[in-house]
Motif scaffolding. Structure first.
Motif, PDB file in Angstrom:
ATOM      1  N   VAL A  47       0.856  -1.181   0.000  1.00  0.00           N
ATOM      2  CA  VAL A  47       0.000   0.000   0.000  1.00  0.00           C
ATOM      3  C   VAL A  47       0.895   1.236   0.000  1.00  0.00           C
ATOM      4  N   GLN A  51      -2.154   5.410   2.106  1.00  0.00           N
ATOM      5  CA  GLN A  51      -3.082   4.289   2.307  1.00  0.00           C
ATOM      6  C   GLN A  51      -2.746   3.522   3.577  1.00  0.00           C
ATOM      7  N   PHE A 139      -8.002  -7.285   6.886  1.00  0.00           N
ATOM      8  CA  PHE A 139      -7.526  -6.607   5.677  1.00  0.00           C
ATOM      9  C   PHE A 139      -7.064  -7.670   4.683  1.00  0.00           C
ATOM     10  N   ASP A 141      -5.450  -8.601   1.122  1.00  0.00           N
ATOM     11  CA  ASP A 141      -4.565  -7.966   0.128  1.00  0.00           C
ATOM     12  C   ASP A 141      -3.585  -9.010  -0.402  1.00  0.00           C
ATOM     13  N   MET A 165     -11.847  -5.167   4.952  1.00  0.00           N
ATOM     14  CA  MET A 165     -11.369  -4.316   3.857  1.00  0.00           C
ATOM     15  C   MET A 165     -10.669  -5.184   2.829  1.00  0.00           C
ATOM     16  N   ASP A 167      -8.264  -4.775  -0.749  1.00  0.00           N
ATOM     17  CA  ASP A 167      -7.531  -3.830  -1.597  1.00  0.00           C
ATOM     18  C   ASP A 167      -7.635  -4.229  -3.071  1.00  0.00           C
ATOM     19  N   PHE A 217     -10.517   0.478  -2.617  1.00  0.00           N
ATOM     20  CA  PHE A 217     -10.740  -0.428  -1.491  1.00  0.00           C
ATOM     21  C   PHE A 217     -12.224  -0.738  -1.375  1.00  0.00           C
ATOM     22  N   ILE A 219     -14.869  -1.768   1.448  1.00  0.00           N
ATOM     23  CA  ILE A 219     -14.930  -1.743   2.914  1.00  0.00           C
ATOM     24  C   ILE A 219     -16.325  -2.162   3.334  1.00  0.00           C
TER      25      ILE A 219
END
Ligand SMILES: C[S@@+](CC[C@H](N)C(=O)[O-])C[C@H]1O[C@@H](n2cnc3c(N)ncnc32)[C@H](O)[C@@H]1O
Length: 223
Positions: A47, A51, A139, A141, A165, A167, A217, A219
């Motif tokens: 990120v 971010q 998160f 990612d 979240m 990405d 993103f 969310i």
């Protein structure tokens, strides 16, 4: 983050630098992590600094103490998450590549947050089965084709109020291409479908531009 070939817009990069200079300040641990990642040959797909700080702020806004991350790389985002949970909090981060995990371990230790971070090495679809929830914030990612599997695991590891979240959900607008043969686009479009069909989630997605180009993103909060 994304690894497409077009260069970022110079104005977006300049604004990211302006934000970092004015609001983030110098941070030897984060700068050192990026330098160590580059020296170790890791791809530049963390990120961006703004971010990363946004993730940090979201953890604190949610008063999250237990955070799960899928996709560690060199631990840049993990440092921001680990700082945000505070000394009594914890972060579990999942990474398939042992080399990435070793670089992350050094970066986290140098940043002074190593003791609050567990790095679990292996394919996340498998290692998620051994992780115990609930987490306050998750998160995602990592590999985009697995996004739906990660969403389902995240729901299993959630409680009402957990923030989820994801990405890279805009991918320079490629997300609109229903005929795309790119499995990252296919996986992300499937994620949107899965979130839309999930009555336990209230969600949105936010487009972003900056040094990591045009992306975004997703969310969501578990109701
Ligand atoms: C975009 S990078 C993560 C960046 C990191 N969150 C940051 O911002 O600093 C994605 C990471 O996910 C890892 N990854 C890819 N496929 C994976 C899988 N199946 N299971 C776990 N990790 C995976 C990659 O090795 C890579 O380190």
């Amino acid at each position: 983050m994304v690894e497409r070939l077009s260069p970022p817009d110079p104005a977006w990069e300049a604004v990211d630098r302006y934000i970092a200079e004015h609001l983030l300040g110098r941070d030897t641990a984060l700068e050192g992590a990026l330098a160590a990642n580059a020296a170790a040959g890791l791809p530049d797909i963390d990120v961006s600094p703004p971010q990363g700080r946004m993730l940090h702020l979201l953890v604190r806004m949610a008063n999250a103490r237990r955070v799960l991350e899928v996709g560690t790389l060199g631990g840049y985002s993990t440092i921001e998450l680990a700082r945000a949970v505070g000394p009594t909090g914890s972060v579990v981060t999942l990474e398939i590549d042992p080399h990435h995990a070793a670089v992350a371990r050094d970066n986290l230790d140098r940043a002074g947050v190593g003791e609050r971070v567990e790095i679990v090495i292996g394919p996340a679809v498998e290692t998620l089965a051994s992780v115990s929830g609930p987490f306050d914030l998750i998160f995602i990612d990592a590999d985009k084709p697995s996004n739906v599997a990660y969403l389902h695991a995240a729901l299993r590891l959630s409680r009402p109020g957990t923030t989820i979240m994801v990405d890279n959900v805009v991918r320079e607008g490629e997300i609109l291409d229903a005929a795309s043969a790119d499995d990252r686009v296919i996986g992300t479009r499937a994620l949107f479908e899965a979130v839309a069909a999930e009555p336990r989630l209230t969600a949105t997605a936010i487009q972003t531009v900056g040094s990591k180009k045009w992306d975004g993103f997703l969310i969501a909060i578990v109701d």
